[in-house]
Motif scaffolding. Structure first.
Motif, PDB file in Angstrom:
ATOM      1  N   PRO A   1      25.312   9.842  -3.150  1.00 35.33           N
ATOM      2  CA  PRO A   1      25.411   9.167  -4.441  1.00 35.33           C
ATOM      3  C   PRO A   1      25.853  10.155  -5.527  1.00 35.33           C
ATOM      4  O   PRO A   1      25.459  11.324  -5.512  1.00 35.33           O
ATOM      5  N   ILE A   2      26.671   9.692  -6.446  1.00 34.09           N
ATOM      6  CA  ILE A   2      27.205  10.543  -7.502  1.00 34.09           C
ATOM      7  C   ILE A   2      26.075  11.094  -8.385  1.00 34.09           C
ATOM      8  O   ILE A   2      26.216  12.132  -9.021  1.00 34.09           O
ATOM      9  N   GLU A   3      24.923  10.417  -8.387  1.00 34.81           N
ATOM     10  CA  GLU A   3      23.769  10.889  -9.172  1.00 34.81           C
ATOM     11  C   GLU A   3      23.252  12.236  -8.686  1.00 34.81           C
ATOM     12  O   GLU A   3      22.536  12.911  -9.416  1.00 34.81           O
ATOM     13  N   LYS A   4      23.596  12.630  -7.473  1.00 33.79           N
ATOM     14  CA  LYS A   4      23.148  13.933  -6.954  1.00 33.79           C
ATOM     15  C   LYS A   4      23.974  15.091  -7.514  1.00 33.79           C
ATOM     16  O   LYS A   4      23.627  16.245  -7.311  1.00 33.79           O
ATOM     17  N   LEU A   5      25.075  14.767  -8.203  1.00 29.91           N
ATOM     18  CA  LEU A   5      25.888  15.791  -8.856  1.00 29.91           C
ATOM     19  C   LEU A   5      25.426  15.934 -10.306  1.00 29.91           C
ATOM     20  O   LEU A   5      24.578  15.180 -10.778  1.00 29.91           O
ATOM     21  N   ALA A   6      26.007  16.889 -11.007  1.00 29.94           N
ATOM     22  CA  ALA A   6      25.693  17.058 -12.425  1.00 29.94           C
ATOM     23  C   ALA A   6      26.009  15.754 -13.173  1.00 29.94           C
ATOM     24  O   ALA A   6      26.971  15.062 -12.846  1.00 29.94           O
ATOM     25  N   PRO A   7      25.218  15.392 -14.175  1.00 26.17           N
ATOM     26  CA  PRO A   7      25.398  14.120 -14.881  1.00 26.17           C
ATOM     27  C   PRO A   7      26.777  13.953 -15.529  1.00 26.17           C
ATOM     28  O   PRO A   7      27.243  12.829 -15.714  1.00 26.17           O
ATOM     29  N   GLU A   8      27.448  15.044 -15.822  1.00 28.70           N
ATOM     30  CA  GLU A   8      28.782  14.968 -16.432  1.00 28.70           C
ATOM     31  C   GLU A   8      29.772  14.260 -15.514  1.00 28.70           C
ATOM     32  O   GLU A   8      30.672  13.563 -15.981  1.00 28.70           O
ATOM     33  N   TYR A   9      29.617  14.426 -14.204  1.00 28.60           N
ATOM     34  CA  TYR A   9      30.511  13.754 -13.261  1.00 28.60           C
ATOM     35  C   TYR A   9      30.367  12.238 -13.368  1.00 28.60           C
ATOM     36  O   TYR A   9      31.346  11.517 -13.429  1.00 28.60           O
ATOM     37  N   LYS A  10      29.133  11.780 -13.393  1.00 32.00           N
ATOM     38  CA  LYS A  10      28.895  10.341 -13.476  1.00 32.00           C
ATOM     39  C   LYS A  10      29.470   9.776 -14.769  1.00 32.00           C
ATOM     40  O   LYS A  10      30.110   8.726 -14.761  1.00 32.00           O
ATOM     41  N   GLU A  11      29.268  10.468 -15.871  1.00 33.52           N
ATOM     42  CA  GLU A  11      29.783  10.005 -17.167  1.00 33.52           C
ATOM     43  C   GLU A  11      31.305   9.845 -17.129  1.00 33.52           C
ATOM     44  O   GLU A  11      31.848   8.830 -17.567  1.00 33.52           O
ATOM     45  N   VAL A  12      31.994  10.845 -16.612  1.00 37.24           N
ATOM     46  CA  VAL A  12      33.459  10.812 -16.554  1.00 37.24           C
ATOM     47  C   VAL A  12      33.936   9.715 -15.606  1.00 37.24           C
ATOM     48  O   VAL A  12      34.836   8.943 -15.934  1.00 37.24           O
ATOM     49  N   ILE A  13      33.317   9.615 -14.429  1.00 42.84           N
ATOM     50  CA  ILE A  13      33.742   8.617 -13.439  1.00 42.84           C
ATOM     51  C   ILE A  13      33.528   7.205 -13.967  1.00 42.84           C
ATOM     52  O   ILE A  13      34.412   6.350 -13.849  1.00 42.84           O
ATOM     53  N   ILE A  14      32.386   6.943 -14.588  1.00 43.43           N
ATOM     54  CA  ILE A  14      32.123   5.613 -15.142  1.00 43.43           C
ATOM     55  C   ILE A  14      33.126   5.296 -16.247  1.00 43.43           C
ATOM     56  O   ILE A  14      33.667   4.177 -16.306  1.00 43.43           O
ATOM     57  N   ALA A  15      33.408   6.256 -17.113  1.00 47.85           N
ATOM     58  CA  ALA A  15      34.377   6.024 -18.189  1.00 47.85           C
ATOM     59  C   ALA A  15      35.765   5.724 -17.626  1.00 47.85           C
ATOM     60  O   ALA A  15      36.453   4.813 -18.098  1.00 47.85           O
ATOM     61  N   LEU A  16      36.187   6.475 -16.603  1.00 49.51           N
ATOM     62  CA  LEU A  16      37.499   6.239 -15.988  1.00 49.51           C
ATOM     63  C   LEU A  16      37.552   4.875 -15.301  1.00 49.51           C
ATOM     64  O   LEU A  16      38.562   4.176 -15.371  1.00 49.51           O
ATOM     65  N   TYR A  17      36.455   4.479 -14.664  1.00 51.84           N
ATOM     66  CA  TYR A  17      36.412   3.189 -13.979  1.00 51.84           C
ATOM     67  C   TYR A  17      36.484   2.035 -14.991  1.00 51.84           C
ATOM     68  O   TYR A  17      37.260   1.103 -14.830  1.00 51.84           O
ATOM     69  N   HIS A  18      35.693   2.129 -16.049  1.00 48.65           N
ATOM     70  CA  HIS A  18      35.670   1.048 -17.040  1.00 48.65           C
ATOM     71  C   HIS A  18      36.951   0.983 -17.866  1.00 48.65           C
ATOM     72  O   HIS A  18      37.309  -0.086 -18.363  1.00 48.65           O
ATOM     73  N   SER A  19      37.657   2.090 -17.991  1.00 50.72           N
ATOM     74  CA  SER A  19      38.925   2.082 -18.732  1.00 50.72           C
ATOM     75  C   SER A  19      40.091   1.610 -17.867  1.00 50.72           C
ATOM     76  O   SER A  19      41.192   1.411 -18.362  1.00 50.72           O
ATOM     77  N   GLY A  20      39.864   1.468 -16.566  1.00 49.85           N
ATOM     78  CA  GLY A  20      40.922   1.031 -15.662  1.00 49.85           C
ATOM     79  C   GLY A  20      41.747   2.161 -15.079  1.00 49.85           C
ATOM     80  O   GLY A  20      42.720   1.918 -14.368  1.00 49.85           O
TER      81      GLY A  20
END
Length: 100
Positions: free
Chosen positions: A51-70
């Motif tokens: 799960p991406i949560e096992k990485l530093a929180p910055e990864y999750k923030e960037v990935i979620i932003a990229l996913y929601h922006s398309g």
């Protein structure tokens, strides 16, 4: 030396994960709950995920932003990594958009 988690470094990792190269981890989304994972080959025909949560929180923030922006989009058919696992889809870069 401390590993820098600048946005540039995180974007480089994300681009590597969504690349279709052999042997590297793949960025996945769970069809069951829309959580993000890194899928990887473990040998002898087996795969697993982290799960991406096992990485530093910055990864999750960037990935979620990229996913929601398309900028990151789901590709291909849903699949399981092993019997009984969630269904996953691979994430790839949206060809019509350009990310940093």
């Amino acid at each position: 030396m401390k590993n820098s988690l600048s946005k540039k470094n995180i974007m480089g990792k994300v681009k590597y994960w969504v690349n279709d190269s052999e042997g590297g981890p793949s960025l996945l989304i769970s069809v069951n709950n829309e959580s993000f994972h890194l899928g990887y080959y473990t040998g002898m025909g087996n795969s697993d995920n982290t799960p991406i949560e096992k990485l530093a929180p910055e990864y999750k923030e960037v990935i979620i932003a990229l996913y929601h922006s398309g900028d990151l989009v789901e590709a291909g058919r849903a699949f399981t990594l092993y019997p009984g696992s969630d269904l996953f889809k691979k994430l790839t870069l949206n060809e019509s958009k350009s990310i940093c």
